[in-house]
Design a protein around this motif. Structure first.
Motif, PDB file in Angstrom:
ATOM      1  N   PRO A 106       0.838  -1.200   0.000  1.00 27.25           N
ATOM      2  CA  PRO A 106       0.000   0.000   0.000  1.00 27.25           C
ATOM      3  C   PRO A 106       0.875   1.253   0.000  1.00 27.25           C
ATOM      4  N   GLY A 107       0.339   2.318  -0.587  1.00 23.25           N
ATOM      5  CA  GLY A 107       1.075   3.581  -0.614  1.00 23.25           C
ATOM      6  C   GLY A 107       1.824   3.758  -1.917  1.00 23.25           C
ATOM      7  N   GLY A 108       2.903   4.521  -1.859  1.00 24.57           N
ATOM      8  CA  GLY A 108       3.639   4.912  -3.055  1.00 24.57           C
ATOM      9  C   GLY A 108       4.562   3.824  -3.561  1.00 24.57           C
ATOM     10  N   ARG A 109       5.400   4.239  -4.529  1.00 21.51           N
ATOM     11  CA  ARG A 109       6.338   3.317  -5.153  1.00 21.51           C
ATOM     12  C   ARG A 109       7.602   4.071  -5.519  1.00 21.51           C
ATOM     13  N   HIS A 110       8.717   3.427  -5.445  1.00 24.96           N
ATOM     14  CA  HIS A 110       9.962   4.073  -5.817  1.00 24.96           C
ATOM     15  C   HIS A 110       9.962   4.395  -7.318  1.00 24.96           C
ATOM     16  N   ARG A 111      10.470   5.561  -7.641  1.00 28.74           N
ATOM     17  CA  ARG A 111      10.564   5.987  -9.036  1.00 28.74           C
ATOM     18  C   ARG A 111      11.611   5.161  -9.784  1.00 28.74           C
ATOM     19  N   SER A 112      11.371   4.923 -11.055  1.00 31.31           N
ATOM     20  CA  SER A 112      12.309   4.142 -11.866  1.00 31.31           C
ATOM     21  C   SER A 112      13.647   4.864 -11.988  1.00 31.31           C
ATOM     22  N   LEU A 113      14.678   4.112 -12.346  1.00 30.92           N
ATOM     23  CA  LEU A 113      15.994   4.703 -12.514  1.00 30.92           C
ATOM     24  C   LEU A 113      15.973   5.772 -13.607  1.00 30.92           C
ATOM     25  N   ILE A 114      15.427   5.424 -14.763  1.00 33.08           N
ATOM     26  CA  ILE A 114      15.257   6.375 -15.863  1.00 33.08           C
ATOM     27  C   ILE A 114      13.762   6.574 -16.039  1.00 33.08           C
ATOM     28  N   HIS A 115      13.331   7.820 -15.914  1.00 30.31           N
ATOM     29  CA  HIS A 115      11.902   8.109 -15.762  1.00 30.31           C
ATOM     30  C   HIS A 115      11.504   9.231 -16.699  1.00 30.31           C
ATOM     31  N   GLY A 116      10.282   9.163 -17.219  1.00 30.31           N
ATOM     32  CA  GLY A 116       9.746  10.244 -18.028  1.00 30.31           C
ATOM     33  C   GLY A 116       8.257  10.378 -17.816  1.00 30.31           C
ATOM     34  N   HIS A 117       7.747  11.604 -17.826  1.00 29.69           N
ATOM     35  CA  HIS A 117       6.329  11.866 -17.537  1.00 29.69           C
ATOM     36  C   HIS A 117       5.851  12.991 -18.437  1.00 29.69           C
ATOM     37  N   ASN A 118       4.744  12.755 -19.152  1.00 25.91           N
ATOM     38  CA  ASN A 118       4.158  13.756 -20.050  1.00 25.91           C
ATOM     39  C   ASN A 118       5.157  14.226 -21.105  1.00 25.91           C
ATOM     40  N   LEU A 119       5.811  13.293 -21.752  1.00 25.56           N
ATOM     41  CA  LEU A 119       6.851  13.626 -22.721  1.00 25.56           C
ATOM     42  C   LEU A 119       6.410  13.271 -24.138  1.00 25.56           C
ATOM     43  N   THR A 120       7.092  13.889 -25.087  1.00 27.57           N
ATOM     44  CA  THR A 120       6.919  13.599 -26.509  1.00 27.57           C
ATOM     45  C   THR A 120       8.291  13.420 -27.144  1.00 27.57           C
ATOM     46  N   ASP A 121       8.428  12.382 -27.971  1.00 20.07           N
ATOM     47  CA  ASP A 121       9.643  12.200 -28.760  1.00 20.07           C
ATOM     48  C   ASP A 121      10.864  11.985 -27.866  1.00 20.07           C
ATOM     49  N   VAL A 122      10.961  10.789 -27.305  1.00 21.88           N
ATOM     50  CA  VAL A 122      12.065  10.423 -26.423  1.00 21.88           C
ATOM     51  C   VAL A 122      12.719   9.159 -26.960  1.00 21.88           C
ATOM     52  N   ILE A 123      14.052   9.166 -27.047  1.00 19.00           N
ATOM     53  CA  ILE A 123      14.797   8.012 -27.537  1.00 19.00           C
ATOM     54  C   ILE A 123      15.853   7.633 -26.508  1.00 19.00           C
ATOM     55  N   ILE A 124      15.865   6.363 -26.139  1.00 15.82           N
ATOM     56  CA  ILE A 124      16.905   5.818 -25.266  1.00 15.82           C
ATOM     57  C   ILE A 124      17.592   4.730 -26.075  1.00 15.82           C
ATOM     58  N   THR A 125      18.859   4.925 -26.429  1.00 11.40           N
ATOM     59  CA  THR A 125      19.487   4.019 -27.370  1.00 11.40           C
ATOM     60  C   THR A 125      20.997   3.985 -27.159  1.00 11.40           C
ATOM     61  N   GLY A 126      21.661   3.197 -27.965  1.00 10.65           N
ATOM     62  CA  GLY A 126      23.111   3.101 -27.860  1.00 10.65           C
ATOM     63  C   GLY A 126      23.635   1.952 -28.682  1.00 10.65           C
ATOM     64  N   ASP A 127      24.934   1.876 -28.772  1.00 11.38           N
ATOM     65  CA  ASP A 127      25.611   0.816 -29.501  1.00 11.38           C
ATOM     66  C   ASP A 127      25.777  -0.392 -28.576  1.00 11.38           C
ATOM     67  N   ASN A 128      24.622  -0.914 -28.107  1.00  7.60           N
ATOM     68  CA  ASN A 128      24.567  -1.999 -27.131  1.00  7.60           C
ATOM     69  C   ASN A 128      25.231  -1.627 -25.816  1.00  7.60           C
ATOM     70  N   GLY A 129      25.123  -0.361 -25.426  1.00  9.81           N
ATOM     71  CA  GLY A 129      25.511   0.031 -24.083  1.00  9.81           C
ATOM     72  C   GLY A 129      24.605  -0.642 -23.062  1.00  9.81           C
ATOM     73  N   THR A 130      24.905  -0.468 -21.781  1.00 14.36           N
ATOM     74  CA  THR A 130      24.244  -1.236 -20.726  1.00 14.36           C
ATOM     75  C   THR A 130      23.634  -0.336 -19.668  1.00 14.36           C
ATOM     76  N   ILE A 131      22.438  -0.698 -19.217  1.00 13.17           N
ATOM     77  CA  ILE A 131      21.796  -0.062 -18.068  1.00 13.17           C
ATOM     78  C   ILE A 131      21.567  -1.154 -17.031  1.00 13.17           C
ATOM     79  N   ASP A 132      22.250  -1.054 -15.902  1.00 12.70           N
ATOM     80  CA  ASP A 132      22.280  -2.106 -14.889  1.00 12.70           C
ATOM     81  C   ASP A 132      21.634  -1.579 -13.613  1.00 12.70           C
ATOM     82  N   GLY A 133      20.502  -2.161 -13.231  1.00 10.53           N
ATOM     83  CA  GLY A 133      19.793  -1.708 -12.039  1.00 10.53           C
ATOM     84  C   GLY A 133      20.384  -2.188 -10.728  1.00 10.53           C
ATOM     85  N   GLN A 134      21.380  -3.079 -10.780  1.00  8.29           N
ATOM     86  CA  GLN A 134      21.980  -3.647  -9.567  1.00  8.29           C
ATOM     87  C   GLN A 134      20.886  -4.082  -8.587  1.00  8.29           C
TER      88      GLN A 134
END
Length: 464
Positions: free
Chosen positions: A133-161
């Motif tokens: 119950p209640g809130g939730r932790h925000r994601s590591l990479i987060h976006g809200h009310n956005l237009t035209d967003v690209i998350i990309t790379g030459d197989n780079g890595t995003i590691d949440g540990q």
């Protein structure tokens, strides 16, 4: 040694997938989304004091860089480049008309300090955190009310540990629901491509209340015993394309959702027009492709093809329950290969868990027009466990051209469902025994009499 072999199998599989040739339906959202946008302005995260040593916290550097780039949003947009290095950070927010670009040797590391992941209000279609119950932790990479967003790379890595989060979850020491690795909310024109995502604390990629979303050429990995580390979860979103991905996690590879019980019913934002193609992987305790269990806003027009699932608990799964309300209809799944899967096709009408005591147990879900065709399975425990709800039969479940090598003596178990089948081995249950052709093809989503024996071309994607 085992890890090296597993990695080699992943690379071989991705190579096979990338070289295959596939037909695309004319209405696919994949044709509506461009994966590339050239930005006239670019900066490196190092220009804002970031240090890629894996130890220095760079949250402020990411925040300051994105704040600076906001001034270019109406000038063609901007790009934030993350060079080679290990860039430790807490949660940070993106902006519209932005490309987050990772070098092939760049690793964005999620902080293991929970205070670096702020707490947000619950999603309105869930009414509370999914776990607590209640809130939730925000994601590591987060976006809200956005237009035209690209998350990309030459197989780079995003590691949440995520291991620290998994331990907190198992020890029941969390105060709020765990964070996702990437969440885009109320956003349009989102592209996530050419990256590797590791060890998410919770679901990995979560587009919620979004339109025009492309997830393409990504690898998502987490240990097979990691709790609830779904790969990609489109949630109350439309025009979504997921293609050319390899995903191996502790739960569902892909799970389509649309809100939870009375909150999802009230918010009334369905997931629709979802295309999934050329996806392979391993679902530890989950399913290769799942719909639900949170589907109270409705799910419709799901087209999934050219799927390969290995060493998984379930292949294809629909999850719902009394109290969910909503609907799951117009689902077409074809060209599926399964190997070492416990239950190939599973429909569950009693998948419990409710957000609170205020849900309406009489809010019964509608499950109708589900077509599953052209499936081959080897070393399958049970062909199908198809359980509707008493007084709320699931309708027009259609199985066509399915061949499974099954180890259980009773391959099918069916209750409170209605539908048809053709060319299914082992022979399906009595409730689905009436043939699709010629009388019932119009009762089956996207089946007609001239599609009795479609061609198959999936063997080229199966590693030898």
């Amino acid at each position: 040694m085992k890890r090296s072999v597993a990695l080699l199998e992943v690379l071989l599989l991705l190579t096979f997938i990338s070289k295959a040739s596939w037909a695309v339906g004319g209405s696919s959202p994949c044709k509506l989304i461009s994966p590339l946008e050239v930005r006239p302005h670019s900066v490196s995260i190092t220009e804002f004091g970031a240090v890629g040593d894996g130890a220095t916290l760079n949250t402020k550097a990411f925040q300051n860089a994105i704040f600076y780039l906001q001034s270019f949003a109406d000038k063609g947009g901007a790009q934030l480049f993350v060079p080679a290095g290990r860039w430790l950070t807490g949660s940070f927010e993106l902006i519209s008309h932005l490309t987050l670009l990772l070098d092939k040797k760049a690793v964005i590391l999620g902080s293991e300090n929970s205070s670096h992941w702020p707490v947000d209000d619950p999603l309105p279609s869930y009414g509370r955190g999914r776990e607590l119950p209640g809130g939730r932790h925000r994601s590591l990479i987060h976006g809200h009310n956005l237009t035209d967003v690209i998350i990309t790379g030459d197989n780079g890595t995003i590691d949440g540990q995520g291991s620290v989060w998994w331990n907190w979850f198992r020890n029941q020491s969390l105060n709020y629901t765990r964070p996702h690795l990437v969440e885009m909310r109320n956003s349009t024109g989102v592209v996530i491509s050419n990256l590797t995502f590791l060890n998410s604390p919770f679901w990995t990629i979560h587009p919620v209340y979004c339109s025009r979303v492309l997830v393409q050429n990504v690898t998502i990995l987490a240990p097979l015993d990691s709790p609830n580390t779904d790969g990609i979860d489109p949630d109350s979103s439309d025009d979504v394309c997921i293609e050319d991905c390899y995903i191996s996690t502790g739960d569902d590879i892909i799970a389509i959702k649309s809100g939870w019980d009375e909150y999802g019913i009230s918010y009334a934002r369905p997931s629709s027009n979802i295309t999934i193609r050329r996806v392979a992987g391993v679902a530890g305790l989950g399913a290769g492709l799942a719909i639900g269990s949170e589907m109270s806003g409705g799910v419709s027009i799901v087209h999934a093809e050219d799927l390969q699932f290995f060493n998984s608990s379930n292949g294809i799964r629909i999850k719902t329950a009394p109290g969910r309300g909503g609907y799951i209809r117009n689902v077409y799944i074809s060209n599926v290969t399964m190997t070492d899967v416990k239950i190939a096709i599973r429909i569950t009408g009693q998948y419990g868990e409710h957000p609170d005591e205020f849900y309406d147990p009489n809010a019964l879900p509608i499950v109708d027009m589900i077509t599953i065709k052209d499936v081959v399975g080897t070393n399958i425990g049970r062909a199908g466990l198809l359980e509707g709800i008493e007084g709320d039969n699931f309708l027009n479940i259609c199985l066509s051209n399915i061949t499974l090598t099954v180890t259980k003596k009773s391959p099918w178990n069916c209750s409170f469902i209605q539908g048809y089948s053709s060319l299914v081995s082992p022979r399906t249950c009595e409730l689905l025994s009436e043939s699709i052709y010629p009388r019932h093809s119009s009762d089956c989503y996207l089946l007609s009499s001239h599609l009795q024996s479609p061609g198959r071309n999936i063997s080229a994607c199966v590693p030898g």
